[in-house]
Design an enzyme around this catalytic site. Structure first.
Site, PDB file in Angstrom:
ATOM      1  N   ASP A  11       4.742   1.356  15.950  1.00  0.00           N
ATOM      2  CA  ASP A  11       5.925   1.339  15.095  1.00  0.00           C
ATOM      3  C   ASP A  11       6.948   2.242  15.751  1.00  0.00           C
ATOM      4  O   ASP A  11       6.804   3.462  15.751  1.00  0.00           O
ATOM      5  CB  ASP A  11       5.566   1.839  13.695  1.00  0.00           C
ATOM      6  CG  ASP A  11       6.758   1.830  12.736  1.00  0.00           C
ATOM      7  OD1 ASP A  11       7.897   1.637  13.199  1.00  0.00           O
ATOM      8  OD2 ASP A  11       6.536   2.031  11.529  1.00  0.00           O
ATOM      9  N   HIS A  18      11.159  -0.074   6.350  1.00  0.00           N
ATOM     10  CA  HIS A  18       9.904  -0.414   7.034  1.00  0.00           C
ATOM     11  C   HIS A  18       9.657  -1.915   7.065  1.00  0.00           C
ATOM     12  O   HIS A  18       8.523  -2.348   7.246  1.00  0.00           O
ATOM     13  CB  HIS A  18       8.716   0.257   6.319  1.00  0.00           C
ATOM     14  CG  HIS A  18       8.670   1.741   6.459  1.00  0.00           C
ATOM     15  ND1 HIS A  18       8.431   2.369   7.665  1.00  0.00           N
ATOM     16  CD2 HIS A  18       8.825   2.728   5.541  1.00  0.00           C
ATOM     17  CE1 HIS A  18       8.442   3.686   7.474  1.00  0.00           C
ATOM     18  NE2 HIS A  18       8.672   3.925   6.200  1.00  0.00           N
ATOM     19  N   GLN A  94       7.953   6.715  15.205  1.00  0.00           N
ATOM     20  CA  GLN A  94       7.006   7.454  14.351  1.00  0.00           C
ATOM     21  C   GLN A  94       5.555   7.366  14.830  1.00  0.00           C
ATOM     22  O   GLN A  94       4.749   8.229  14.505  1.00  0.00           O
ATOM     23  CB  GLN A  94       7.112   6.983  12.903  1.00  0.00           C
ATOM     24  CG  GLN A  94       6.470   5.648  12.582  1.00  0.00           C
ATOM     25  CD  GLN A  94       6.384   5.423  11.070  1.00  0.00           C
ATOM     26  OE1 GLN A  94       7.190   5.918  10.301  1.00  0.00           O
ATOM     27  NE2 GLN A  94       5.383   4.656  10.657  1.00  0.00           N
ATOM     28  N   ASN A 104      -3.866   8.011  28.703  1.00  0.00           N
ATOM     29  CA  ASN A 104      -4.395   6.925  27.876  1.00  0.00           C
ATOM     30  C   ASN A 104      -3.672   6.980  26.541  1.00  0.00           C
ATOM     31  O   ASN A 104      -3.546   8.060  25.951  1.00  0.00           O
ATOM     32  CB  ASN A 104      -5.906   7.106  27.687  1.00  0.00           C
ATOM     33  CG  ASN A 104      -6.576   5.902  27.055  1.00  0.00           C
ATOM     34  OD1 ASN A 104      -6.147   5.401  26.031  1.00  0.00           O
ATOM     35  ND2 ASN A 104      -7.637   5.428  27.688  1.00  0.00           N
ATOM     36  N   ASP A 131       0.186  -5.331   8.997  1.00  0.00           N
ATOM     37  CA  ASP A 131       1.205  -4.330   8.690  1.00  0.00           C
ATOM     38  C   ASP A 131       0.989  -3.821   7.273  1.00  0.00           C
ATOM     39  O   ASP A 131       0.603  -4.576   6.383  1.00  0.00           O
ATOM     40  CB  ASP A 131       2.608  -4.932   8.818  1.00  0.00           C
ATOM     41  CG  ASP A 131       3.697  -3.874   8.717  1.00  0.00           C
ATOM     42  OD1 ASP A 131       3.459  -2.742   9.179  1.00  0.00           O
ATOM     43  OD2 ASP A 131       4.785  -4.171   8.188  1.00  0.00           O
ATOM     44  N   TYR A 227       0.916  12.921   7.185  1.00  0.00           N
ATOM     45  CA  TYR A 227       1.185  11.521   6.898  1.00  0.00           C
ATOM     46  C   TYR A 227       2.206  10.970   7.888  1.00  0.00           C
ATOM     47  O   TYR A 227       3.305  11.506   8.028  1.00  0.00           O
ATOM     48  CB  TYR A 227       1.714  11.346   5.464  1.00  0.00           C
ATOM     49  CG  TYR A 227       2.165   9.934   5.211  1.00  0.00           C
ATOM     50  CD1 TYR A 227       1.223   8.915   5.080  1.00  0.00           C
ATOM     51  CD2 TYR A 227       3.508   9.597   5.164  1.00  0.00           C
ATOM     52  CE1 TYR A 227       1.609   7.606   4.895  1.00  0.00           C
ATOM     53  CE2 TYR A 227       3.904   8.294   4.971  1.00  0.00           C
ATOM     54  CZ  TYR A 227       2.959   7.299   4.836  1.00  0.00           C
ATOM     55  OH  TYR A 227       3.348   6.003   4.659  1.00  0.00           O
ATOM     56  N   LYS A 230       0.805   4.088   7.799  1.00  0.00           N
ATOM     57  CA  LYS A 230      -0.522   3.487   7.968  1.00  0.00           C
ATOM     58  C   LYS A 230      -0.721   2.999   9.390  1.00  0.00           C
ATOM     59  O   LYS A 230       0.211   2.901  10.185  1.00  0.00           O
ATOM     60  CB  LYS A 230      -0.709   2.357   6.961  1.00  0.00           C
ATOM     61  CG  LYS A 230      -1.298   2.849   5.644  1.00  0.00           C
ATOM     62  CD  LYS A 230      -2.644   3.518   5.864  1.00  0.00           C
ATOM     63  CE  LYS A 230      -3.108   4.243   4.614  1.00  0.00           C
ATOM     64  NZ  LYS A 230      -4.286   5.053   4.858  1.00  0.00           N
ATOM     65  N   GLN A 240     -15.047 -20.431  19.489  1.00  0.00           N
ATOM     66  CA  GLN A 240     -15.759 -21.610  19.987  1.00  0.00           C
ATOM     67  C   GLN A 240     -16.916 -21.219  20.917  1.00  0.00           C
ATOM     68  O   GLN A 240     -17.089 -20.059  21.268  1.00  0.00           O
ATOM     69  CB  GLN A 240     -14.792 -22.572  20.682  1.00  0.00           C
ATOM     70  CG  GLN A 240     -13.562 -22.953  19.880  1.00  0.00           C
ATOM     71  CD  GLN A 240     -13.841 -23.731  18.603  1.00  0.00           C
ATOM     72  OE1 GLN A 240     -13.122 -23.656  17.645  1.00  0.00           O
ATOM     73  NE2 GLN A 240     -14.923 -24.497  18.586  1.00  0.00           N
ATOM     74  N   ARG A 264       4.072   3.811   1.124  1.00  0.00           N
ATOM     75  CA  ARG A 264       3.781   5.165   1.600  1.00  0.00           C
ATOM     76  C   ARG A 264       2.333   5.349   2.051  1.00  0.00           C
ATOM     77  O   ARG A 264       1.823   6.465   2.101  1.00  0.00           O
ATOM     78  CB  ARG A 264       4.145   6.197   0.521  1.00  0.00           C
ATOM     79  CG  ARG A 264       5.612   6.143   0.110  1.00  0.00           C
ATOM     80  CD  ARG A 264       5.970   7.207  -0.908  1.00  0.00           C
ATOM     81  NE  ARG A 264       7.344   7.041  -1.372  1.00  0.00           N
ATOM     82  CZ  ARG A 264       8.430   7.536  -0.773  1.00  0.00           C
ATOM     83  NH1 ARG A 264       8.280   8.246   0.336  1.00  0.00           N
ATOM     84  NH2 ARG A 264       9.635   7.327  -1.253  1.00  0.00           N
TER      85      ARG A 264
END
Length: 365
Positions: A11, A18, A94, A104, A131, A227, A230, A240, A264
């Site tokens: 993101d 968002h 973000q 990495n 998402d 935070y 997500k 297959q 949120r």
């Protein structure tokens, strides 16, 4: 031919809020990956989006966790973040939790799913992108695809699938892993993967060790200790032959199920299968979305994509998702719509608890 398929997402800024990805960010990503292909770093690539997440689908022959490929993806995200900042997109960069590349992209914010495979005479691949949800969102569908005969009849009637599969499960909180063989260890495995906020299926292989599916299990809050939204995971599934058929792989999403995320990153809600065009969550910043792109690999070239959830046969699943969203929203700030307290540790909950700690008094008998 041995090929590595890498799906790396981040993101880097939302348009508006968002809800979507700005076309100029995708154009900037196209410039970087076109140059990488021209220089021989990549065999092929496809750039897409799911909601406000930029998705890089790449094929090469450098193996998984390759520093050159990861650094190129990181530089692409950094460059696209510059565009996002110029446009004042919301939450620009973000998912980029570090100031500089360190070898990495795992642990640096972007989500990563990669597999190295020996290309078969026909190699169908489904790439799932989500998402407004978390890394454990693939637990239920991967279980259904590879262990549930009510979903995948091939487990019963296809000789080359009858022995079952091996699941690698990660404890994303303690950074530990364990493998389970199905069908004999299904009950043991369900104890863990049913707790999808902590345990996530990282990969699935045949009992002979051939890779069948791999997902991203990065948990952003655990990485950043705060935070940051997500995790919006990605997942690659081969189809297959010795693996479930395309229809068996898509079938789990015909019945919506609840995932954590949504507004949120603090609510449970139904994950809704949609086309790329409709991966624009706006209602309460949701509900959570899942998209599916189908490719045929041909000497490392990505033939496609086909937008698999554009099929009208998923209309009923979409309506069920909307009905479930109505029901969950009616709870407002109450559980089970809001996540349980232990999942709220990266929101304002700890500060509120600390502020009010002195006002909690022992109860008298």
């Amino acid at each position: 031919m041995k090929v590595t398929l890498s799906v790396i997402k981040a993101d880097i800024g939302g348009f508006v809020g968002h809800s979507d990805s700005h076309p100029q960010c995708l154009v900037r990503a196209e410039k970087h990956l076109a140059e990488a292909k021209k220089n021989g770093m990549l065999i092929d690539y496809h750039i897409t989006k799911c909601g406000d997440d930029l998705q890089l689908v790449m094929t090469h022959q450098k193996g998984i966790n390759n520093k050159v490929i990861h650094e190129m993806a990181w530089d692409t995200f950094v460059s696209c973040t510059e565009v996002a900042k110029e446009l004042k997109l919301y939450g620009a960069g973000q998912d980029l939790l570090c100031d500089a590349f360190s070898g990495n992209v795992k642990g640096m914010g972007p989500g990563v799913a990669e597999m190295e495979l020996e290309e078969r005479p026909s190699e169908p691949i489904i790439i799932f992108m989500a998402d407004k949800t978390s890394s454990g969102a693939w637990n239920l569908p991967l279980y259904k695809m590879f262990a549930d005969p009510f979903n995948t009849i091939g487990l019963v009637i296809a000789e080359n699938m009858h022995d079952g599969f091996s699941f690698e499960v990660h404890d994303v909180k303690e950074s530990k892993g364990i493998s389970f063989n199905t069908p004999e260890e299904i009950y043991d495995m369900l104890v863990f993967i049913g707790a999808h906020s902590r345990f996530a299926i990282k990969s699935v292989s045949t009992r002979k060790g051939e890779i069948a599916a791999v997902s991203s299990t990065q948990k952003l809050a655990f990485l950043a200790d705060r935070y940051v939204g997500k995790d919006d995971p990605v997942c690659i599934v081969r189809a297959q032959g010795s693996f479930p058929a395309v229809g068996e792989i898509l079938e789990p999403f015909a019945q919506p199920y609840l995932v954590e995320g949504w507004m949120r990153g603090s609510h449970n809600g139904p994950i809704m299968p949609v086309s790329i065009e409709d991966s624009t969550p706006t209602r309460f910043d949701g509900p959570p979305r899942v998209t599916a792109l189908g490719f045929q690999l041909s000497n490392g070239m990505l033939i496609g994509p086909r937008d698999m959830f554009k099929d009208k046969s998923f209309d009923n699943a979409r309506q069920k998702s909307l009905d479930m969203a109505d029901m969950m929203r009616s709870h407002g700030p109450f559980e089970p719509h809001r996540l349980p307290l232990e999942e709220m540790e990266y929101t304002t909950m700890p500060q509120v608890s600390k502020k009010l700690a002195g006002r909690f008094k022992p109860l008298e008998d």
